[in-house]
Design an enzyme around this catalytic site. Structure first.
Site, PDB file in Angstrom:
ATOM      1  NE  ARG A  23     -16.959  24.241 -80.547  1.00 19.56           N
ATOM      2  CZ  ARG A  23     -16.085  23.789 -79.664  1.00 19.56           C
ATOM      3  NH1 ARG A  23     -16.416  22.849 -78.798  1.00 19.56           N
ATOM      4  NH2 ARG A  23     -14.857  24.276 -79.629  1.00 19.56           N
ATOM      5  CD  GLU A  28      -6.465  30.396 -68.011  1.00 25.38           C
ATOM      6  OE1 GLU A  28      -5.536  31.228 -67.923  1.00 25.38           O
ATOM      7  OE2 GLU A  28      -6.320  29.206 -67.716  1.00 25.38           O
ATOM      8  CG  HIS A  61     -17.935  54.600 -56.099  1.00 24.65           C
ATOM      9  ND1 HIS A  61     -18.716  53.619 -56.618  1.00 24.65           N
ATOM     10  CD2 HIS A  61     -18.737  55.692 -55.979  1.00 24.65           C
ATOM     11  CE1 HIS A  61     -19.951  54.079 -56.800  1.00 24.65           C
ATOM     12  NE2 HIS A  61     -19.971  55.335 -56.431  1.00 24.65           N
ATOM     13  CE1 TYR A 130     -17.171  46.608 -57.708  1.00 24.64           C
ATOM     14  CE2 TYR A 130     -18.553  46.192 -59.616  1.00 24.64           C
ATOM     15  CZ  TYR A 130     -18.387  46.707 -58.339  1.00 24.64           C
ATOM     16  OH  TYR A 130     -19.437  47.322 -57.706  1.00 24.64           O
ATOM     17  CE  LYS A 167     -22.051  55.265 -53.321  1.00 20.97           C
ATOM     18  NZ  LYS A 167     -21.547  53.911 -53.065  1.00 20.97           N
TER      19      LYS A 167
END
Length: 181
Positions: A23, A28, A61, A130, A167
């Site tokens: 299926r 989690e 970043h 994230y 950037k």
């Protein structure tokens, strides 16, 4: 879950338990109690979601002040995810590590505070999620040059030129970055 240490102390690859049958699957992706038992007692304040085409490079970043810890994963497509240690007191300062994250392998990557973070999309329509420990603060954001030769990230570009934002194209070399203690 299975936690795999990287060659730089701090970042971790996390392989969740996945239960699948004909299926589909269940897993989690976040459980505060389970992560705390594994040594990651974290509080998240913001979730982000980006979608990118193949060849987009986002990064590298960081925020300083107000560094963010990030728990990242891919739910569609694939990325090569990389971090660079910006902690000046660390024996691995300026070193990088990376991992492939994909919808198929369902791996997650813990990026602790004090690291620059970025990723290269390996497939079209890649969805990247994230969780962040600190809110985004654009006034504190920095961008390390993704191609800084002193860092030497080995991006799997396969001859393509990455697609960059303005950037990210203006990222600065490591010796000019506002580092962490």
């Amino acid at each position: 879950m299975n936690i795999i240490e990287c060659d730089i102390p701090g970042p971790l690859v996390i392989e969740p338990k996945v239960f699948g049958d004909d299926r589909g699957f269940f897993m989690e992706s976040w459980n505060a109690e389970g992560f705390a038992k594994a040594g990651l007692d974290l509080t998240f304040v913001q979730d982000n979601h980006s979608r990118s085409q193949k060849g987009v490079l986002r990064g590298m970043h960081f925020q300083n002040p107000g560094p963010q810890g990030k728990l990242v994963r891919v739910v569609r497509g694939a990325v090569f995810d990389a971090v660079v240690d910006l902690r000046r007191s660390s024996p691995t300062f300026g070193k990088w590590t990376g991992v492939t994250l994909s919808a198929e392998n369902k791996r997650m990557f813990w990026v602790p505070e004090g690291f620059a973070h970025g990723f290269l999309t390996l497939e079209d329509d890649t969805d990247f999620l994230y969780k962040c420990t600190t809110p985004y603060a654009p006034q504190n954001e920095g961008s390390l040059a993704w191609d800084d030769p002193t860092v030497g990230i080995e991006w799997p570009l396969d001859g393509i030129t990455p697609l960059l934002s303005g950037k990210d194209a203006a990222g600065i070399p490591l010796d000019q970055v506002k580092t962490f203690p």
